[in-house]
Enzyme design. Sequence first.
Site, PDB file in Angstrom:
ATOM      1  N   CYS A  89       0.873  -1.170   0.000  1.00 45.50           N
ATOM      2  CA  CYS A  89       0.000   0.000   0.000  1.00 45.50           C
ATOM      3  C   CYS A  89       0.914   1.223   0.000  1.00 45.50           C
ATOM      4  CB  CYS A  89      -0.972  -0.017   1.184  1.00 45.50           C
ATOM      5  SG  CYS A  89      -0.227   0.009   2.834  1.00 45.50           S
ATOM      6  N   THR A 135       2.208   2.960   2.600  1.00 47.54           N
ATOM      7  CA  THR A 135       3.281   2.838   3.596  1.00 47.54           C
ATOM      8  C   THR A 135       3.594   1.397   3.978  1.00 47.54           C
ATOM      9  OG1 THR A 135       1.752   2.920   5.466  1.00 47.54           O
ATOM     10  CG2 THR A 135       2.634   5.048   4.663  1.00 47.54           C
TER      11      THR A 135
END
Length: 153
Positions: free
Chosen positions: A66, A68
């Site tokens: 994703c 982070t």
Amino acid sequence: MMKIILGSDHFGFDLKEIIKEHLQSKGIEVVDIGVYDKNPVDYPDIAVAVAERVASGEFERGILICGTGIGMAIVANKVPGVRAAVCHDVYSAERARKSNDAQIMTMGGVIVGPELAKKLVDVWLESEFQGGRSLPKVEKIKMIDAKYRSMAK
């Protein structure tokens, strides 16, 4: 032959495609459960789909990407039997396997560049759980998991 399940949200799409190609070039079978474009999607939907298939034993390992890597790891770790770890450097990728027996690695598509990401995946795949002093810790994690799984019934 190892089979990897791979998923991302829209922030991780570009890196997922690079990792998929990298794994396939090594002869590793990859099952890509999406996303397949950059249209916004809620990362929990992808994370739980990968985590459930790893927890069931259908896949030995999974990779989630994703923005982070954090959200994917949080969600994946909600699925009983799963140990997911954010890996943004070589040492954490290695220890995720050797010390924590993590079956899922997560990365941030806006944090990790393509060449580092390939290296992290390679290190993670080449590393195996070492047992030793880590074994009782992982067993405690499994006991905690089992406790809360039984409470949810």
